[in-house]
Design a protein around this motif. Structure first.
Motif, PDB file in Angstrom:
ATOM      1  N   GLN A  51       0.855  -1.179   0.000  1.00  0.00           N
ATOM      2  CA  GLN A  51       0.000   0.000   0.000  1.00  0.00           C
ATOM      3  C   GLN A  51       0.894   1.232   0.000  1.00  0.00           C
ATOM      4  OE1 GLN A  51      -3.228   0.062   2.825  1.00  0.00           O
ATOM      5  NE2 GLN A  51      -3.435   2.289   2.696  1.00  0.00           N
ATOM      6  N   ILE A  52       0.896   1.942  -1.094  1.00  0.00           N
ATOM      7  CA  ILE A  52       1.703   3.155  -1.258  1.00  0.00           C
ATOM      8  C   ILE A  52       0.737   4.301  -1.521  1.00  0.00           C
ATOM      9  CG2 ILE A  52       3.531   4.280  -2.584  1.00  0.00           C
ATOM     10  CD1 ILE A  52       4.606   1.489  -3.264  1.00  0.00           C
ATOM     11  N   ASP A  53       0.634   5.190  -0.552  1.00  0.00           N
ATOM     12  CA  ASP A  53      -0.307   6.300  -0.653  1.00  0.00           C
ATOM     13  C   ASP A  53       0.337   7.491  -1.346  1.00  0.00           C
ATOM     14  OD1 ASP A  53      -2.108   4.764   0.703  1.00  0.00           O
ATOM     15  OD2 ASP A  53      -1.778   5.726   2.650  1.00  0.00           O
ATOM     16  N   ALA A  54      -0.487   8.207  -2.081  1.00  0.00           N
ATOM     17  CA  ALA A  54      -0.050   9.468  -2.685  1.00  0.00           C
ATOM     18  C   ALA A  54      -0.389  10.598  -1.721  1.00  0.00           C
ATOM     19  CB  ALA A  54      -0.745   9.676  -4.024  1.00  0.00           C
ATOM     20  N   VAL A  55       0.610  11.340  -1.300  1.00  0.00           N
ATOM     21  CA  VAL A  55       0.428  12.472  -0.399  1.00  0.00           C
ATOM     22  C   VAL A  55       0.408  13.735  -1.262  1.00  0.00           C
ATOM     23  CG1 VAL A  55       1.335  13.729   1.586  1.00  0.00           C
ATOM     24  CG2 VAL A  55       1.669  11.243   1.412  1.00  0.00           C
ATOM     25  N   PRO A  56      -0.717  14.455  -1.298  1.00  0.00           N
ATOM     26  CA  PRO A  56      -0.839  15.606  -2.202  1.00  0.00           C
ATOM     27  C   PRO A  56       0.306  16.607  -2.058  1.00  0.00           C
ATOM     28  CG  PRO A  56      -2.961  15.090  -1.211  1.00  0.00           C
ATOM     29  CD  PRO A  56      -1.945  14.210  -0.533  1.00  0.00           C
ATOM     30  N   SER A  57       0.868  16.971  -3.185  1.00  0.00           N
ATOM     31  CA  SER A  57       1.943  17.969  -3.292  1.00  0.00           C
ATOM     32  C   SER A  57       3.255  17.536  -2.647  1.00  0.00           C
ATOM     33  CB  SER A  57       1.495  19.314  -2.670  1.00  0.00           C
ATOM     34  OG  SER A  57       0.319  19.788  -3.293  1.00  0.00           O
ATOM     35  N   ARG A  58       3.338  16.300  -2.182  1.00  0.00           N
ATOM     36  CA  ARG A  58       4.569  15.858  -1.513  1.00  0.00           C
ATOM     37  C   ARG A  58       5.183  14.611  -2.144  1.00  0.00           C
ATOM     38  NH1 ARG A  58       4.050  15.700   4.833  1.00  0.00           N
ATOM     39  NH2 ARG A  58       6.318  15.609   4.567  1.00  0.00           N
ATOM     40  N   GLY A  59       4.378  13.626  -2.481  1.00  0.00           N
ATOM     41  CA  GLY A  59       4.937  12.418  -3.084  1.00  0.00           C
ATOM     42  C   GLY A  59       4.244  11.160  -2.617  1.00  0.00           C
ATOM     43  N   TYR A  60       5.039  10.108  -2.385  1.00  0.00           N
ATOM     44  CA  TYR A  60       4.508   8.791  -2.049  1.00  0.00           C
ATOM     45  C   TYR A  60       5.019   8.351  -0.680  1.00  0.00           C
ATOM     46  CZ  TYR A  60       3.935   8.726  -7.139  1.00  0.00           C
ATOM     47  OH  TYR A  60       3.617   9.032  -8.432  1.00  0.00           O
ATOM     48  N   ARG A  61       4.180   7.582   0.008  1.00  0.00           N
ATOM     49  CA  ARG A  61       4.563   7.025   1.309  1.00  0.00           C
ATOM     50  C   ARG A  61       4.097   5.575   1.380  1.00  0.00           C
ATOM     51  NH1 ARG A  61       2.419  10.384   6.041  1.00  0.00           N
ATOM     52  NH2 ARG A  61       0.424   9.661   5.178  1.00  0.00           N
ATOM     53  N   LEU A  62       5.006   4.684   1.790  1.00  0.00           N
ATOM     54  CA  LEU A  62       4.664   3.269   1.988  1.00  0.00           C
ATOM     55  C   LEU A  62       3.972   3.124   3.336  1.00  0.00           C
ATOM     56  CD1 LEU A  62       4.933   0.243   1.138  1.00  0.00           C
ATOM     57  CD2 LEU A  62       7.105   0.227   2.380  1.00  0.00           C
ATOM     58  N   THR A  63       2.710   2.685   3.338  1.00  0.00           N
ATOM     59  CA  THR A  63       1.958   2.573   4.592  1.00  0.00           C
ATOM     60  C   THR A  63       1.751   1.125   5.038  1.00  0.00           C
ATOM     61  OG1 THR A  63      -0.129   2.695   3.360  1.00  0.00           O
ATOM     62  CG2 THR A  63       0.768   4.754   4.247  1.00  0.00           C
ATOM     63  N   THR A  64       1.677   0.204   4.091  1.00  0.00           N
ATOM     64  CA  THR A  64       1.474  -1.195   4.446  1.00  0.00           C
ATOM     65  C   THR A  64       2.351  -2.067   3.557  1.00  0.00           C
ATOM     66  OG1 THR A  64      -0.823  -0.766   5.035  1.00  0.00           O
ATOM     67  CG2 THR A  64      -0.195  -3.071   4.723  1.00  0.00           C
ATOM     68  N   GLN A  65       3.075  -2.992   4.186  1.00  0.00           N
ATOM     69  CA  GLN A  65       3.923  -3.904   3.425  1.00  0.00           C
ATOM     70  C   GLN A  65       3.183  -5.195   3.109  1.00  0.00           C
ATOM     71  OE1 GLN A  65       7.995  -4.628   4.547  1.00  0.00           O
ATOM     72  NE2 GLN A  65       7.976  -2.853   5.906  1.00  0.00           N
ATOM     73  N   ALA A  66       3.352  -5.674   1.904  1.00  0.00           N
ATOM     74  CA  ALA A  66       2.854  -6.998   1.542  1.00  0.00           C
ATOM     75  C   ALA A  66       3.767  -8.056   2.158  1.00  0.00           C
ATOM     76  CB  ALA A  66       2.832  -7.152   0.027  1.00  0.00           C
ATOM     77  N   ASP A  67       3.234  -9.240   2.355  1.00  0.00           N
ATOM     78  CA  ASP A  67       4.044 -10.324   2.922  1.00  0.00           C
ATOM     79  C   ASP A  67       4.774 -11.041   1.786  1.00  0.00           C
ATOM     80  OD1 ASP A  67       5.147 -11.904   4.905  1.00  0.00           O
ATOM     81  OD2 ASP A  67       3.505 -13.358   4.846  1.00  0.00           O
TER      82      ASP A  67
END
Length: 328
Positions: A51-67
């Motif tokens: 799960q990689i979220d798009a943070v508006p005006s900033r970029g991407y953040r990994l929030t949940t790792q797959a197994d």
């Protein structure tokens, strides 16, 4: 650069700092690819379960790792001395042992780890088939280059058994038992198996490959109907799934602790740790060696890993290969 390698590098950027937010421009400059390519790889990582979220005006953040047992995930926070400093991952292969033996022949450093999500030619002892469905278990092989005589190489099977047992207890809270020479059991059912192979000459060992298969999240329906022995998994024993990444990391940490202990103090501490897990220690057993069947009391292990059996008629038998079962 290969597609999977680039995805791996992007994942490494996120895993280096769990709180980091990386823009497409940041990733583009760090990796030397276009922003369109960055976006393509982000989408592919999402389809893999990250799960990689798009943070508006900033970029991407990994929030949940797959197994997923990708090298970046396995190596993140591993902090071992040698085991796992190089990780080779295959979505599917015939056998991690075969791949590890090839890498060892090519000069791969000690501690190199091979992992497969799925094996289509998994092998157990004496050429038996090892069922290896995708997405649920750990299939791994570790390259070691010990300074030892070939006759001592069997001792490393018991080292890997102790490491595997400790990983089950630490990660899944399961107390396991060992069965000579290379099985890990829970309630009499096989939950993991070991297959070590070596390349050696008379004067010494070139390399040893520790092959380990651990049943983690395998359902009852995924076990083949023609099993010679009952088998189980962490899921079946506890009703809970376990992180494959966490289990792999703990296994490699345990190997990383036990291997230097073995090198410094020899087989004795490994043998004692293994015998403490051996449920047939001091019990009457029958050992089917093919041409012969022996019955007696288990007296422990010889220095070369052979099973010592105090025979009913007197004397002691040294067993190098055979199937052990409780005597009637």
């Amino acid at each position: 650069m290969a597609e999977h390698t680039m995805r791996q590098q992007i994942l490494e950027q996120f895993l280096a700092d769990p709180e980091v937010i990386l823009s497409g421009e940041d990733l583009s400059q760090r990796l030397g690819i276009s922003r369109a390519a960055v976006w393509k790889h982000i989408r592919q990582l999402r389809t893999l379960g990250y799960q990689i979220d798009a943070v508006p005006s900033r970029g991407y953040r990994l929030t949940t790792q797959a197994d997923l047992l990708l090298p970046a995930a396995v190596q993140s926070g591993l902090e071992t001395i040698s085991i796992g400093h190089r990780v080779e991952y295959f979505a599917e292969t015939d056998s991690t042992n075969l791949r590890a033996m090839e890498l060892a022949e090519q000069g791969a450093q000690e501690g190199t780890v091979v992992i497969a999500d799925c094996q289509n030619g998994g092998r157990g002892r004496m050429g038996r088939r090892w069922s290896s469905p995708a997405g649920v278990n750990l299939y791994t092989s570790i390259i070691l280059r010990p300074d030892m005589a070939p006759i001592q190489a069997a001792q490393l099977t018991f080292l890997s058994a102790v490491a595997t047992a400790r990983a089950f207890e630490a990660v899944a809270g399961i107390e396991v038992q060992v069965k000579w020479p290379n099985d890990i059991l829970v309630n009499g059912c096989k939950i993991a198996g070991l297959l070590n192979e070596l390349s050696a000459e008379t004067e010494g060992v070139h390399h040893v490959v520790l092959g380990i298969g651990a049943n983690l999240n395998m359902s009852r329906e995924q076990f083949p109907d023609d099993l010679r022995r009952p088998a189980t998994s962490v899921l079946l024993e506890t009703g809970q799934t376990v992180s494959r990444v966490a289990f792999a990391q703990e296994l490699y940490r345990q190997l990383d602790r036990l291997y230097p202990l073995y090198q410094q103090q020899g087989f004795v501490p490994i043998r004692l740790a293994w015998e403490a897990l051996f449920y047939l220690q001091g019990h009457k057993v029958e050992v089917d060696c093919g041409a012969d069947v022996f019955t007696g009391m288990v007296a422990g292990l010889a220095d070369d890993g052979a099973l010592l059996l105090d025979l009913e008629q007197g004397g002691q038998q040294v067993i190098y290969a055979g199937d052990v079962s409780v005597a009637d």
